[in-house]
Design an enzyme around this catalytic site. Structure first.
Site, PDB file in Angstrom:
ATOM      1  N   GLU A 154      33.695 114.487  38.299  1.00  0.00           N
ATOM      2  CA  GLU A 154      33.864 113.786  39.569  1.00  0.00           C
ATOM      3  C   GLU A 154      35.297 113.293  39.687  1.00  0.00           C
ATOM      4  O   GLU A 154      35.823 112.653  38.773  1.00  0.00           O
ATOM      5  CB  GLU A 154      32.892 112.611  39.673  1.00  0.00           C
ATOM      6  CG  GLU A 154      33.180 111.596  40.767  1.00  0.00           C
ATOM      7  CD  GLU A 154      33.270 112.222  42.161  1.00  0.00           C
ATOM      8  OE1 GLU A 154      34.192 111.840  42.917  1.00  0.00           O
ATOM      9  OE2 GLU A 154      32.428 113.084  42.495  1.00  0.00           O
ATOM     10  N   TRP A 171      38.893 110.983  50.106  1.00  0.00           N
ATOM     11  CA  TRP A 171      40.022 111.908  50.078  1.00  0.00           C
ATOM     12  C   TRP A 171      40.915 111.549  51.261  1.00  0.00           C
ATOM     13  O   TRP A 171      40.539 111.747  52.411  1.00  0.00           O
ATOM     14  CB  TRP A 171      39.528 113.353  50.178  1.00  0.00           C
ATOM     15  CG  TRP A 171      38.735 113.787  48.983  1.00  0.00           C
ATOM     16  CD1 TRP A 171      37.384 113.733  48.825  1.00  0.00           C
ATOM     17  CD2 TRP A 171      39.265 114.321  47.760  1.00  0.00           C
ATOM     18  NE1 TRP A 171      37.025 114.214  47.588  1.00  0.00           N
ATOM     19  CE2 TRP A 171      38.163 114.586  46.909  1.00  0.00           C
ATOM     20  CE3 TRP A 171      40.552 114.602  47.303  1.00  0.00           C
ATOM     21  CZ2 TRP A 171      38.321 115.117  45.633  1.00  0.00           C
ATOM     22  CZ3 TRP A 171      40.705 115.136  46.032  1.00  0.00           C
ATOM     23  CH2 TRP A 171      39.607 115.385  45.216  1.00  0.00           C
ATOM     24  N   VAL A 213      38.679 119.106  39.833  1.00  0.00           N
ATOM     25  CA  VAL A 213      38.623 120.531  39.509  1.00  0.00           C
ATOM     26  C   VAL A 213      39.769 121.239  40.216  1.00  0.00           C
ATOM     27  O   VAL A 213      39.929 121.144  41.444  1.00  0.00           O
ATOM     28  CB  VAL A 213      37.266 121.132  39.923  1.00  0.00           C
ATOM     29  CG1 VAL A 213      37.269 122.644  39.733  1.00  0.00           C
ATOM     30  CG2 VAL A 213      36.149 120.495  39.112  1.00  0.00           C
ATOM     31  N   TRP A 245      30.187 112.908  59.969  1.00  0.00           N
ATOM     32  CA  TRP A 245      30.284 113.098  58.521  1.00  0.00           C
ATOM     33  C   TRP A 245      29.062 113.838  57.957  1.00  0.00           C
ATOM     34  O   TRP A 245      28.608 113.562  56.863  1.00  0.00           O
ATOM     35  CB  TRP A 245      30.508 111.759  57.814  1.00  0.00           C
ATOM     36  CG  TRP A 245      31.724 111.062  58.337  1.00  0.00           C
ATOM     37  CD1 TRP A 245      33.025 111.333  58.024  1.00  0.00           C
ATOM     38  CD2 TRP A 245      31.768 109.997  59.297  1.00  0.00           C
ATOM     39  NE1 TRP A 245      33.868 110.507  58.726  1.00  0.00           N
ATOM     40  CE2 TRP A 245      33.128 109.667  59.516  1.00  0.00           C
ATOM     41  CE3 TRP A 245      30.790 109.292  59.992  1.00  0.00           C
ATOM     42  CZ2 TRP A 245      33.530 108.674  60.390  1.00  0.00           C
ATOM     43  CZ3 TRP A 245      31.181 108.304  60.865  1.00  0.00           C
ATOM     44  CH2 TRP A 245      32.540 107.995  61.062  1.00  0.00           C
ATOM     45  N   HIS A 246      28.580 114.817  58.734  1.00  0.00           N
ATOM     46  CA  HIS A 246      27.454 115.648  58.317  1.00  0.00           C
ATOM     47  C   HIS A 246      27.900 117.104  58.183  1.00  0.00           C
ATOM     48  O   HIS A 246      27.181 118.029  58.578  1.00  0.00           O
ATOM     49  CB  HIS A 246      26.294 115.547  59.324  1.00  0.00           C
ATOM     50  CG  HIS A 246      25.717 114.182  59.443  1.00  0.00           C
ATOM     51  ND1 HIS A 246      24.861 113.807  60.465  1.00  0.00           N
ATOM     52  CD2 HIS A 246      25.865 113.069  58.672  1.00  0.00           C
ATOM     53  CE1 HIS A 246      24.513 112.526  60.312  1.00  0.00           C
ATOM     54  NE2 HIS A 246      25.111 112.068  59.233  1.00  0.00           N
ATOM     55  N   ALA A 248      25.418 120.429  50.879  1.00  0.00           N
ATOM     56  CA  ALA A 248      25.100 120.708  52.286  1.00  0.00           C
ATOM     57  C   ALA A 248      25.696 122.014  52.780  1.00  0.00           C
ATOM     58  O   ALA A 248      25.296 122.508  53.840  1.00  0.00           O
ATOM     59  CB  ALA A 248      25.589 119.554  53.166  1.00  0.00           C
ATOM     60  N   ASN A 280      22.179 113.099  54.040  1.00  0.00           N
ATOM     61  CA  ASN A 280      22.059 112.694  52.643  1.00  0.00           C
ATOM     62  C   ASN A 280      20.699 113.058  52.048  1.00  0.00           C
ATOM     63  O   ASN A 280      20.624 113.632  50.954  1.00  0.00           O
ATOM     64  CB  ASN A 280      22.307 111.195  52.483  1.00  0.00           C
ATOM     65  CG  ASN A 280      22.344 110.774  51.032  1.00  0.00           C
ATOM     66  OD1 ASN A 280      23.000 111.398  50.204  1.00  0.00           O
ATOM     67  ND2 ASN A 280      21.617 109.712  50.700  1.00  0.00           N
TER      68      ASN A 280
END
Length: 569
Positions: free
Chosen positions: A33, A63, A231, A504-505, A539, A551
């Protein structure tokens, strides 16, 4: 060490996957993470807060360089001016979006998941996914065939006796408009207003990390959690993904595994794939990336739920004045537009009783009108650079489908008119169409300057009516009025196109589908087509964004794919 599984992203899906896969003691699991940890006893106060406004605008948890467009981009005229870039908060903290979101715990329509199966996600119809929704939750209010009682995420509701006066008045306005009161939004799928279901216990948020990465889970010797770890790239041996390169607190390290699981969300998971040479061949070549596997669906058909707001100044007696809860949302309305071919319950209007953490936010309430059954599928995620440090280019193209535009216009007009009813006039004044602009976002950032400015502005708003009228017209409104929304179709459309933003979906950029679907990216168990040792679980694999806050569908998806992995799928 070679791990059995490396999970890239410790959000909602990653937290579930880490818990479920490490429950089998023979599995060695590594969870990576980029953000900070949230261990028991050290969860930041802003994360635990029932009111999310101090978490999702905290730059320590997101971010910070991600910018997106939401307005429709015309591909017929490449010289046309691009829409403005907007900040789009994506979580960067263990628990991901569940650590900063509004805590709404809904599932979507049964028809959503039947459509998933029709689109090629075999085994994902409503009857298949309901057991996993129940497995996620521990319902503190209701039992019965729709509810789980033993899951890791508690859910509950705040019932009308504890609602502030604004919410009570809105409920009466809904009732007068002919909608019925539903005790439980997660029971039968039908129209009506209800106490929202929240992932919250005893006035504290319960994120996926809190629920699934609890102290007992963290004691497992076969589970390693590495936070502060970004990552950078995937490692391959031919067509087999064998590990990742990551920056651990600024130092590069390599980790090897039998299988890598991308759980970085619908924006960053496709970006990881494209940087590894998996995606639309033409775009990869433009970026100078060698094509490892041509999958034209990677990054394509990005979806979100478009939303716009109608707000108003709250009279002092109507504001949140009790100390029971810091919640800002108590009730919402699900309703049907009844347009041909569009399923029931296609719209959702959430009622906010304050719009920000500051004093001005406490004076403004709103209807957030949202198209929950979304047909616009022309959004896309593309790379700006093959460098992992560069955020991707993200264009949502909200309202690109005429059906979405028409229903949003209808909703804004409908709830503009509701503000003019006697019951709403009893609790509000000065209604206005509202936009979540970057200006509003900047004022919402938690700092001393904004607190000082909003304290002064709030005192003026509570002053003489003439001063309040002047301030709202010149400093709050976006140049259009409620009357414009009711009488001028062009003004209404212009406002809706400009003001509609995603909630935010972000979804659907690595869609599950059948092997012969050229635009599918993953199979129904999350495996990336034509590539070994690599899955996507978040998602991005949704075939279609459901009529829900995402969520709980993500938690359900992770539980279901974890079962498939453990069963050897």
């Amino acid at each position: 060490m070679i791990y059995d599984y490396i999970i890239c992203g410790g959000g909602s899906a990653g937290s579930v996957m880490a818990n479920r896969l490490s429950a089998r003691s023979a599995n060695k699991v590594l969870l990576l993470e980029a953000g900070q940890d949230t261990p028991h006893g050290k969860v930041p106060a802003a994360v635990l807060d029932s009111y999310p406004g101090t978490a999702y605008l905290n730059p320590a948890f997101t971010w910070n360089q991600l910018k997106v467009t939401t307005e429709v981009i015309s591909h017929n005229n490449p010289e046309e001016k691009r829409p403005p870039l907007r900040t789009y908060e994506q979580a960067r903290i263990l628990g991901g979006g569940s650590s900063i979101n509004g805590q709404l715990a809904n599932r979507g329509a049964p028809s959503d998941y039947d459509e998933w199966e029709e689109r090629g996600a075999t085994g994902w119809r409503w009857d298949d996914v309901l057991p996993y929704f129940k497995k996620v939750e521990r319902d503190m209010d209701f039992d019965g065939p729709y509810h789980g009682k033993e899951g890791r995420i508690p859910v509950r509701r705040i019932f009308p006796d504890l609602w502030p006066e604004h919410a009570k008045a809105v409920a009466e306005a809904f009732k007068q408009a002919g909608w019925k009161y539903l005790l439980d939004q997660n029971a039968e799928w039908e129209d009506g207003y209800f106490p929202i279901t929240i992932s919250n216990a005893f006035e504290r948020r319960v994120s996926a990390a809190i629920g699934y990465l609890d102290p007992g889970t963290r004691l497992r010797e076969n589970l390693t959690i590495s936070t502060g770890t970004t990552v950078a790239s995937l490692i391959f041996d031919g067509m087999q993904c064998v590990g990742v390169k990551a920056m651990v607190h600024g130092r590069e390290q390599e980790f090897r595994a039998k299988e890598v699981i991308l759980s970085s969300g619908a924006i960053h998971s496709p970006a990881h794939l494209m940087r590894a040479g998996i995606g639309p061949a033409g775009h990869l070549r433009e970026m100078g990336i060698e094509v490892r596997k041509a999958l034209p669906g990677v990054g394509q058909r990005l979806q979100d739920h478009p939303a716009a707001a109608v707000a108003a100044f709250l009279k002092p007696h109507a504001r949140i004045i009790h100390d029971y809860s810091r919640r800002h949302i108590y009730t919402a309305l699900r309703y049907s537009t009844n347009l041909p071919g569009i399923p029931a319950g296609d719209m959702m209007t959430v009622v906010t009783n304050k719009t920000s953490w500051h004093k001005v936010g406490e004076q403004i309430g709103s209807f957030i009108v949202t198209v929950y059954k979304t047909y616009s599928e022309t959004g896309e995620v593309k790379l700006n650079s093959p460098d992992w440090r560069a955020e991707p280019s993200v264009d949502f193209n909200l309202l690109s489908d005429q059906r979405d535009l028409e229903r949003m216009m209808d909703g804004v007009r409908r709830f503009s008119a509701m503000h003019l009813t006697d019951v709403m006039k009893s609790v509000t004044e000065n209604p206005f169409p509202a936009s979540y602009s970057d200006k509003v976002r900047q004022v919402g950032l938690l700092n001393k300057k904004n607190k000082l400015l909003t304290d002064v502005f709030a005192k003026m708003l509570d002053g003489p009516a003439a001063l309040r009228n002047y301030l709202i017209k010149n400093y709050v409104m976006e140049g259009v009025t409620i009357q414009d929304m009711l009488t001028d179709d062009d003004a209404l459309e212009g406002f809706v196109r400009k003001a509609s933003v995603g909630v935010w979906h972000a979804s659907c950029t690595c869609r599950m589908g059948s092997e012969d679907d050229p635009m599918s990216v993953t199979n129904p168990a999350g495996r990336v087509k034509g590539v070994g040792g690599l899955r996507v679980v978040d998602a991005s694999i949704f075939p279609q964004v459901p009529c829900a806050n995402t969520n709980f569908p993500v938690l359900m998806t992770a539980e279901k794919v974890a079962d498939a992995i453990l069963a050897g799928a």
